[in-house]
Motif scaffolding. Structure first.
Motif, PDB file in Angstrom:
ATOM      1  N   GLN A   1     -11.962  11.180  30.749  1.00  0.00           N
ATOM      2  CA  GLN A   1     -13.352  11.605  30.924  1.00  0.00           C
ATOM      3  C   GLN A   1     -14.311  10.440  30.649  1.00  0.00           C
ATOM      4  O   GLN A   1     -13.916   9.409  30.115  1.00  0.00           O
ATOM      5  CB  GLN A   1     -13.668  12.781  30.016  1.00  0.00           C
ATOM      6  CG  GLN A   1     -13.712  12.468  28.530  1.00  0.00           C
ATOM      7  CD  GLN A   1     -14.183  13.674  27.723  1.00  0.00           C
ATOM      8  OE1 GLN A   1     -13.391  14.387  27.139  1.00  0.00           O
ATOM      9  NE2 GLN A   1     -15.490  13.886  27.679  1.00  0.00           N
TER      10      GLN A   1
ATOM     11  N   SER B   1     -13.657  16.009  15.217  1.00  0.00           N
ATOM     12  CA  SER B   1     -14.162  15.432  13.965  1.00  0.00           C
ATOM     13  C   SER B   1     -14.144  16.427  12.813  1.00  0.00           C
ATOM     14  O   SER B   1     -13.956  16.044  11.664  1.00  0.00           O
ATOM     15  CB  SER B   1     -15.566  14.856  14.169  1.00  0.00           C
ATOM     16  OG  SER B   1     -16.418  15.861  14.658  1.00  0.00           O
TER      17      SER B   1
ATOM     18  N   LEU C   1      -8.194  20.544  28.317  1.00  0.00           N
ATOM     19  CA  LEU C   1      -9.302  19.707  27.858  1.00  0.00           C
ATOM     20  C   LEU C   1      -8.912  19.098  26.509  1.00  0.00           C
ATOM     21  O   LEU C   1      -8.914  19.781  25.483  1.00  0.00           O
ATOM     22  CB  LEU C   1     -10.571  20.543  27.703  1.00  0.00           C
ATOM     23  CG  LEU C   1     -11.046  21.263  28.969  1.00  0.00           C
ATOM     24  CD1 LEU C   1     -12.244  22.147  28.663  1.00  0.00           C
ATOM     25  CD2 LEU C   1     -11.389  20.253  30.059  1.00  0.00           C
TER      26      LEU C   1
HETATM   27  P1  UTP Z   1     -15.002  21.094  20.528  1.00  0.00           P
HETATM   28  O1  UTP Z   1     -16.300  21.583  21.004  1.00  0.00           O
HETATM   29  O2  UTP Z   1     -14.374  21.841  19.409  1.00  0.00           O
HETATM   30  O3  UTP Z   1     -15.157  19.551  20.165  1.00  0.00           O
HETATM   31  O4  UTP Z   1     -14.005  21.045  21.755  1.00  0.00           O
HETATM   32  P2  UTP Z   1     -14.178  18.499  19.492  1.00  0.00           P
HETATM   33  O5  UTP Z   1     -14.765  17.159  19.819  1.00  0.00           O
HETATM   34  O6  UTP Z   1     -12.760  18.703  19.888  1.00  0.00           O
HETATM   35  O7  UTP Z   1     -14.248  18.799  17.930  1.00  0.00           O
HETATM   36  P3  UTP Z   1     -15.385  18.475  16.852  1.00  0.00           P
HETATM   37  O8  UTP Z   1     -16.602  19.246  17.283  1.00  0.00           O
HETATM   38  O9  UTP Z   1     -15.601  16.987  16.847  1.00  0.00           O
HETATM   39  O10 UTP Z   1     -14.777  18.980  15.584  1.00  0.00           O
HETATM   40  C1  UTP Z   1     -13.564  22.171  22.467  1.00  0.00           C
HETATM   41  C2  UTP Z   1     -12.576  21.699  23.506  1.00  0.00           C
HETATM   42  O11 UTP Z   1     -13.192  20.798  24.413  1.00  0.00           O
HETATM   43  C3  UTP Z   1     -12.491  19.552  24.412  1.00  0.00           C
HETATM   44  C4  UTP Z   1     -11.761  19.498  23.088  1.00  0.00           C
HETATM   45  O12 UTP Z   1     -10.676  18.588  23.154  1.00  0.00           O
HETATM   46  C5  UTP Z   1     -11.372  20.956  22.918  1.00  0.00           C
HETATM   47  O13 UTP Z   1     -10.258  21.257  23.725  1.00  0.00           O
HETATM   48  N1  UTP Z   1     -13.453  18.459  24.568  1.00  0.00           N
HETATM   49  C6  UTP Z   1     -14.554  18.390  23.766  1.00  0.00           C
HETATM   50  C7  UTP Z   1     -13.194  17.500  25.509  1.00  0.00           C
HETATM   51  O14 UTP Z   1     -12.175  17.547  26.228  1.00  0.00           O
HETATM   52  N2  UTP Z   1     -14.100  16.473  25.641  1.00  0.00           N
HETATM   53  C8  UTP Z   1     -15.200  16.378  24.865  1.00  0.00           C
HETATM   54  O15 UTP Z   1     -15.992  15.420  25.056  1.00  0.00           O
HETATM   55  C9  UTP Z   1     -15.442  17.371  23.911  1.00  0.00           C
END
Ligand code: UTP
Length: 413
Positions: free
Chosen positions: A183, A107, A101
């Motif tokens: 996605q 951010s 993922l």
């Molecule tokens: P997080 O919940 O930490 O979100 O993702 P994020 O967007 O990477 O980070 P912040 O919150 O903006 O700091 C957990 C996992 O889910 C994936 C991320 O890449 C990470 O592997 N993810 C998250 C997705 O693949 N798609 C998304 O829309 C959100």
């Protein structure tokens, strides 16, 4: 009907629709745009998923929680050889795929590129993607078989991620066994409940969370590929855990041996109030209760042997049976909203890059998929060996804490 007529019909239809939704500000400036830009924003408005405007979708009623036992470290140690053998057999038979993922915006880390491109090395280059691929290669080398790897990206980071993998020769993985898919996006909302523009010709959207990965695989036409290749299990995992153990044969074998339809890697909580989602039962089905949803009684309750009753936190490493996942496609996943910094076009026509969170983005979460499974094996792993999340630039779960854990595991930085 000529192009101009169909354009005008679409414009009127979108104007009526957006007015009914009280969102007509999105195209209030449309007459000032060039025809091709008008077409672009109208097309985006037509395709947009407006479910974020319906508050029902983001509200979730929780059921009755009960604890769920895990298969613990000592129990696993005793049966490691047995579980690993079953896992390796499944891998060699081509029954296991892995899903990375990597569509998040990262951010909190504040890195301008896909998080997997972050160089966590100190005296040499060691990218997060590289850490993950190395961990996967350890398994494939021992199995003497490749595991198909599916990488979910977002509209924002897809091209850059693909380029990075290609420039680095997929870090030694066979490119034939890597499939990228993108996605979906959802619109963002300001604090007044208004949809936003990111510039004059685009409606602001953000990736729709990590819970939509299987639906996105379906839309990308990948389910047929799973079926044709006989992939029965998918190990889905987050990009940001640099100690992530991927397609772990022991984990796969334990889940298969248990007869359950899914599995989740879990770590014992460091303290009763640790901010981590806990695997449990909800109305008799596997589920994850967030730390803020737990009562004090749930947080502190202990078993006769002294361990916390709600002890096992999830680390975003799950194993799902593909036939069970297909059944979840027809169910609407709940939308969770998160208050984030979202770039937008102000009413005065300036693009604002906020310093503080200013608007909501909407996400489906992988943890909600667990609830759609009949059963889930909680499989305990050692935190210091398998869990080094890179969420923040500094402090908790940061680059420095992850570096310390990598060093502790003998990885040269
Ligand atoms: P997080 O919940 O930490 O979100 O993702 P994020 O967007 O990477 O980070 P912040 O919150 O903006 O700091 C957990 C996992 O889910 C994936 C991320 O890449 C990470 O592997 N993810 C998250 C997705 O693949 N798609 C998304 O829309 C959100």
């Amino acid at each position: 009907m000529d192009n101009q007529q169909s354009h005008n019909i679409l414009k009127q239809r979108m104007y009526d629709r957006l007015t009914a939704l009280q969102q007509s500000h999105l195209i209030a400036h449309i007459e000032t745009l060039r025809p091709e830009d008008q077409a672009q924003i109208l097309h985006q408005a037509e395709q947009l998923d407006y479910s974020v405007l319906d508050p029902q979708t983001s509200e979730e009623q929780r059921g009755h929680f009960e604890q769920l036992r895990a298969v613990t470290l000592p129990e696993i140690a005793e049966k490691r050889a047995h579980y690993s053998q079953i896992g390796f057999e499944a891998i060699r038979a081509g029954k296991v795929g892995a899903v990375l993922l990597a569509g998040g915006q990262g951010s909190r880390l504040g890195f301008e590129h896909p998080k997997g491109m972050f160089n966590i090395g100190e005296t040499r280059e060691l990218f997060i993607f590289e850490c993950l691929i190395r961990n996967l290669l350890r398994v494939t080398e021992e199995a003497q078989a490749f595991i198909p790897l599916f990488i979910m990206t977002s509209e924002e980071n897809d091209a850059e991620t693909r380029r990075f993998f290609s420039e680095h020769s997929c870090f030694g993985y066979s490119s034939r066994h890597i499939t990228f898919f993108v996605q979906e996006q959802l619109p963002t909302l300001d604090t007044d409940g208004r949809l936003m523009l990111s510039d004059r010709t685009h409606i602001a959207t953000a990736p729709n969370g990590n819970g939509g990965w299987f639906a996105s695989m379906e839309r990308a036409g990948l389910l047929e590929m799973l079926q044709q290749n006989g992939i029965e299990w998918l190990n889905v995992f987050a990009v940001d855990n640099v100690l992530q153990s991927i397609a772990d044969p022991c984990f796969i074998g334990a889940v298969i041996d248990s007869g359950m339809t899914s599995g989740a890697k879990v770590v014992a909580k460091a303290a009763p109030d640790e901010k981590v989602g806990v695997l449990c039962l909800e109305d008799g089905r596997p589920s994850i209760v967030e730390y803020y949803e737990m009562t004090d009684e749930m947080r502190t309750r202990r078993e006769p042997d002294g361990t916390l009753s709600y002890n096992y936190g999830v680390i975003l490493n799950y194993l799902f049976r593909t036939d069970q996942l297909s059944q979840t496609l027809t169910k609407q996943m709940p939308l969770h909203r998160a208050f984030k910094k979202i770039r937008y076009l102000s009413d005065t026509g300036r693009i604002i890059k906020p310093e503080e969170p200013n608007a909501y983005k909407f996400e489906t979460l992988a943890l909600d998929m667990v609830k759609m499974q009949e059963s889930c094996l909680a499989f305990e792993v050692e935190r210091s060996r398998e869990f080094a999340p890179v969420k923040n630039a500094t402090g908790v779960d940061s680059v420095n804490t992850a570096r310390a854990l990598l060093r502790q595991n003998g990885i040269r930085l």
